[in-house]
Design an enzyme around this catalytic site. Structure first.
Site, mmCIF file in Angstrom:
data_model
loop_
_atom_site.group_PDB
_atom_site.id
_atom_site.type_symbol
_atom_site.label_atom_id
_atom_site.label_comp_id
_atom_site.label_asym_id
_atom_site.label_seq_id
_atom_site.Cartn_x
_atom_site.Cartn_y
_atom_site.Cartn_z
ATOM 1 N N SER A 43 16.909 14.743 -21.268
ATOM 2 C CA SER A 43 16.005 15.726 -21.535
ATOM 3 C C SER A 43 16.225 17.142 -22.261
ATOM 4 O O SER A 43 17.773 17.327 -22.134
ATOM 5 C CB SER A 43 15.260 16.330 -19.959
ATOM 6 N N HIS A 69 0.503 -1.368 0.021
ATOM 7 C CA HIS A 69 -0.616 0.000 -0.113
ATOM 8 C C HIS A 69 1.069 1.672 0.306
ATOM 9 O O HIS A 69 -0.018 2.727 1.172
ATOM 10 C CB HIS A 69 -0.773 0.105 0.809
#
Length: 454
Positions: free
Chosen positions: A294, A170
């Protein structure tokens, strides 16, 4: 505009063409025509060997060799010749028949057998067996790279079998494992799908217009045509389907695609996990000189290979899901909706292959970051609440879970705090010492053993 890698509409034949080239001879229009030629030739040879078809004597060695060469030497130019015939017939399978007859006329023996080409066949007799041959070859081509993916992940499992890692359930800190064990989980799942891939029977039929051998029995009622069909289909390396309409119902194609989709879904799960592990620093990526991460941020080393893999796996599964849902459905004894869909059999395989190659490239650049893994473990002493409360149960201490919950939940737990908690417990000193010797890095159960015995 001429077709090229730059002008192709689909990236399967354009940008990623080099990754899918192994599938072109199999699933292209050329591949389909080649398979049809093989089926037609092998069917003619099967008929010639049948002792009850006296009008078609067994072919001589010379005639057999000529027929074999039509198959083994089939070229793109031959396929283009068939397409030229199709422009007149407006029927692709009939064009193959006429092409073969044209080739056979040059040999006196074969010229006498012309009307046994395509004997008692409907187009779907030829097509379904051609599709079976294409999927047989395509499965082996795809599987070779699927195995490489499974083996690459299994290698990660072995390499990092003993490297402790904080688990997250979780998204929250949980009992530690090892990095290798988490890789082993994936490799084992993929291996199961590879086994199931091998077990899918590739089916075929050659029983005429509606599946009852109507024309066969009208012409040679004394022949056991079902036995002949079974023998022929199995000689092609396919399995005999005794019950069909005009079309082989394609259930096996759905089964095959469903296995590939499950493999792909597991790999998507892996891609996303690796992406996340890179994000939190558990893996570093080897840099490649000249690569740009990038266009504006020079520092970036993006997990592009796993992103590419995930995206292409999604496309592959979407195509194969549609085919698996659509192909088993055909109105009455047949409609033509399967025909245009079947021409896309290679598309799902192609997107899968692109994804596998990307995943392999990404895996090859991974480097485990032991320091970062250790930092997370050292900052997660709350996970030691599980072994402590479990040992407390052994020695009859009341409400162990509740006591550890009150001590740890929502709090920052340090090593010293955990050791102090253990010291005040009413249990044998030996048990206390054992708990105090444990650390988040050592509390991994048999994770290493599992990773190594994969």
């Amino acid at each position: 505009m001429e077709l090229s890698a730059l002008t192709a509409i689909s990236p399967v034949d354009g940008r990623y063409g080099s990754k899918t080239s192994a599938l072109r001879p199999v699933f292209s229009e050329y591949g389909l025509i080649r398979a049809r030629v093989e089926v037609e030739v092998r069917w003619l040879q099967q008929l010639s060997r049948h002792p009850q078809i006296t009008e078609l004597p067994a072919f001589s060695a010379e005639a057999t060799s000529l027929l074999d060469n039509i198959v083994s030497e089939f070229s793109v130019e031959d396929a283009e010749a068939i397409k030229a015939i199709e422009r007149t017939t407006n029927h692709d399978v009939k064009a193959v028949e006429y092409f073969l007859k044209g080739k056979m006329k040059a040999n006196e023996e074969l010229a006498k057998a012309l009307e046994f080409v395509h004997f008692a066949c409907t187009s779907e007799d030829i097509n379904n067996l051609s599709h079976g041959l294409m999927l047989k070859e395509g499965r082996e081509t795809l599987k070779a790279t699927m195995v490489k993916v499974e083996q690459a992940i299994a290698a990660l499992a072995t390499e990092h079998a003993a490297l402790p890692m904080l688990s997250r359930t979780h998204g929250q800190t949980a009992s530690p494992t090892t990095l290798g064990k988490e890789m082993a989980n994936v490799a084992y799942r993929l291996k199961r799908q590879l086994k199931q891939l091998d077990e899918v029977e590739l089916l075929g039929k050659i029983n005429g217009a509606v599946g009852n051998y109507n024309a066969h029995l009208a012409t040679y009622p004394e022949i056991d045509w079902e036995a002949n069909a079974k023998e022929f289909i199995e000689s092609l390396g396919l399995s005999f389907n005794p019950y069909t309409t005009q079309i082989e119902p394609h259930d096996y194609i759905a089964e095959l695609f469903d296995v590939v989709r499950r493999f792909n879904t597991i790999l998507i799960d892996f891609d996303r996990d690796i992406w996340s592990y890179i994000s939190v620093g558990y893996f570093k990526q080897k840099t490649i000189p000249g690569e740009v991460g990038s266009s504006t941020m020079p520092h970036k080393v993006n997990p592009i290979d796993f992103e590419n893999s995930e995206g292409n796996l999604g496309l592959a599964n979407a195509v194969m899901e549609h085919m698996a849902n659509k192909l088993p459905i055909s109105r009455w004894q047949r409609d033509l909706t399967d025909s245009t869909v079947l021409r896309n059999m290679g598309v799902g395989f192609a997107y899968s292959l692109i994804a596998y190659e990307s995943a392999l490239k990404g895996i090859s650049k991974l480097e485990a970051n032991a320091q970062r893994l250790g930092e997370d473990l050292n900052n997660a002493w709350e996970v030691m609440a599980e072994p402590v409360q479990t040992v407390m149960r052994r020695f009859g201490i009341e409400e162990p879970y509740e006591k550890l919950k009150a001590f740890t939940r929502g709090k920052v737990i340090t090593r010293d705090a955990m050791l102090e908690f253990v010291d005040q417990l009413d249990m044998p000193q030996e048990a206390k010492d054992s708990l105090k010797a444990m650390t988040p890095a050592s509390y991994v159960g048999n994770a290493e053993e599992q990773a190594r015995k994969l």
